[in-house]
Design a protein around this motif. Structure first.
Motif, short mmCIF file in Angstrom:
data_model
loop_
_atom_site.label_atom_id
_atom_site.label_comp_id
_atom_site.label_asym_id
_atom_site.label_seq_id
_atom_site.Cartn_x
_atom_site.Cartn_y
_atom_site.Cartn_z
N ILE A 9 -11.95 159.59 -16.45
CA ILE A 9 -12.85 160.61 -16.64
C ILE A 9 -14.29 160.48 -16.36
O ILE A 9 -14.90 161.01 -15.26
N LEU A 10 -14.90 159.25 -16.88
CA LEU A 10 -16.14 158.82 -16.63
C LEU A 10 -16.46 158.50 -15.41
O LEU A 10 -17.58 158.74 -14.81
N THR A 11 -15.48 157.81 -14.69
CA THR A 11 -15.53 157.19 -13.46
C THR A 11 -15.58 158.25 -12.34
O THR A 11 -16.61 158.39 -11.45
N VAL A 12 -14.80 159.35 -12.39
CA VAL A 12 -14.95 160.54 -11.55
C VAL A 12 -16.22 161.24 -11.78
O VAL A 12 -16.93 161.64 -10.79
N ASN A 13 -16.58 161.22 -13.04
CA ASN A 13 -17.90 162.09 -13.38
C ASN A 13 -19.16 161.32 -12.74
O ASN A 13 -19.99 162.07 -12.13
N LEU A 34 -17.06 163.79 -25.52
CA LEU A 34 -15.74 162.81 -25.08
C LEU A 34 -15.68 161.75 -25.77
O LEU A 34 -14.48 161.21 -26.40
N HIS A 35 -16.74 160.82 -26.14
CA HIS A 35 -16.38 159.64 -27.15
C HIS A 35 -16.10 160.10 -28.54
O HIS A 35 -15.28 159.36 -28.90
N PRO A 63 -12.54 169.47 -8.91
CA PRO A 63 -11.58 169.56 -7.84
C PRO A 63 -10.18 169.11 -8.34
O PRO A 63 -9.94 168.41 -9.03
N TYR A 64 -9.10 169.55 -7.67
CA TYR A 64 -7.88 169.46 -8.07
C TYR A 64 -7.42 168.00 -8.04
O TYR A 64 -6.75 167.45 -8.54
N THR A 65 -7.77 167.30 -6.87
CA THR A 65 -7.64 165.92 -6.70
C THR A 65 -8.26 165.12 -7.64
O THR A 65 -8.15 163.90 -7.96
N ASP A 66 -9.11 165.56 -8.53
CA ASP A 66 -10.04 164.98 -9.33
C ASP A 66 -9.55 165.26 -10.90
O ASP A 66 -10.16 164.54 -11.80
N ARG A 67 -8.73 166.22 -11.20
CA ARG A 67 -8.51 166.44 -12.48
C ARG A 67 -7.19 165.89 -13.07
O ARG A 67 -7.17 166.55 -14.36
N LEU A 68 -6.60 164.99 -12.77
CA LEU A 68 -5.49 164.34 -13.27
C LEU A 68 -5.70 163.93 -14.86
O LEU A 68 -4.85 164.05 -15.52
N ALA A 69 -6.68 162.89 -14.68
CA ALA A 69 -7.17 162.45 -16.26
C ALA A 69 -7.49 163.63 -17.18
O ALA A 69 -7.31 163.46 -18.15
N GLY A 70 -8.17 164.73 -16.68
CA GLY A 70 -8.43 165.80 -17.55
C GLY A 70 -7.18 166.30 -17.89
O GLY A 70 -6.92 166.93 -19.18
#
Length: 260
Positions: A9-13, A34-35, A63-70
């Protein structure tokens, strides 16, 4: 593990911030939330209520492609009773799981679908979650029908073992609601039987078949008359004939004995 989820999540952010997507990206204060959530999950402590709004935002606005970890994080918190209290523009915890893992207009992502189904399955871990799942049975059955390819398009993840295990696990949890709490209507039971018949009649994986057949038998025990017109017998027979696992054959035999 939670650590990998949070790192992703932090990497995508960070990438979103670099791209100028500050409207959706997390600020330093939200990263602190988050922590705190990570600490709670790793210590099996109550999750911070304020973290739920943050998760909702990630899985619905990123974005749909970036929300898997969420979605994976939503799957983790779904086991807590406070998660059943989620409410927002996308609705409840389960409505959020469905709309975020299978948004209209997007090409279905099998891993996202799998996470959505695991949110459903994990929701059954608490009484509040089971109550929510019961109240939204029709919506979740519609979701599962879409994944199974019964309505709305071709099956999603038909060869993806993780998707299928998540689907049969969620189905089994609903089957338990049928047997223990008598909460599903005859129409809902029929829809669940159709989903399970589709799965067990079209798969060969032992674990998928075992879970699917156990769920199917659990529903059939409460009255097989609702399965009229569905080729349950054919599906069960096919499952038994295409798999050599003794567990599968045994439960298939038990299912067969329940079919009128």
């Amino acid at each position: 593990m939670p650590l990998a989820i949070f790192n992703k999540i932090l990497t995508v952010n960070k990438t979103m911030v670099s791209a100028g997507r500050k409207d959706a990206a997390l600020n330093p204060g939200e990263e602190s939330i988050l922590h705190d959530l990570r600490t709670a999950l790793e210590s099996s402590s109550p999750i911070p209520t304020r973290s739920l709004d943050l998760i909702m935002r990630i899985v619905s606005q990123w974005p749909y492609t970036d929300r898997l970890a969420g979605l994976d994080l939503l799957r983790c918190v779904a086991r807590y009773h406070t998660a059943a209290q989620i409410t927002g523009p996308q609705g409840s915890l389960l409505e959020l799981a469905v709309s975020s893992s299978l948004p209209p207009g997007e090409t279905p992502n099998e891993n996202a679908i799998m996470m959505g189904l695991r949110v459903v399955a994990n929701c059954f871990a608490t009484a509040d979650g089971r109550s929510l799942a019961s109240s939204q049975t029709d919506d979740i059955l519609t979701f599962m029908e879409r994944v199974a390819g019964i309505k709305g398009g071709d099956a999603i993840g038909k060869s993806n073992r993780n998707v299928l295990i998540a689907l049969t696990t969620a189905s089994l949890n609903y089957a338990v609601l049928v047997s223990k709490e008598k909460l599903l209507t005859p129409t809902q039971r029929r829809r669940l039987i159709a989903i399970l018949s589709t799965i067990v009649g079209g798969q060969t994986d032992s674990e998928v078949l075992y879970r699917g057949l156990v769920a199917l038998g659990t529903v059939l025990k409460e009255g097989s008359e609702v399965a009229s017109g569905i080729d349950v017998k054919g599906a069960v027979s096919k499952a038994s004939n295409t798999n050599t696992d003794d567990r599968v054959k045994q439960v298939a035999q038990e299912c067969g004995a329940l079919i009128r």
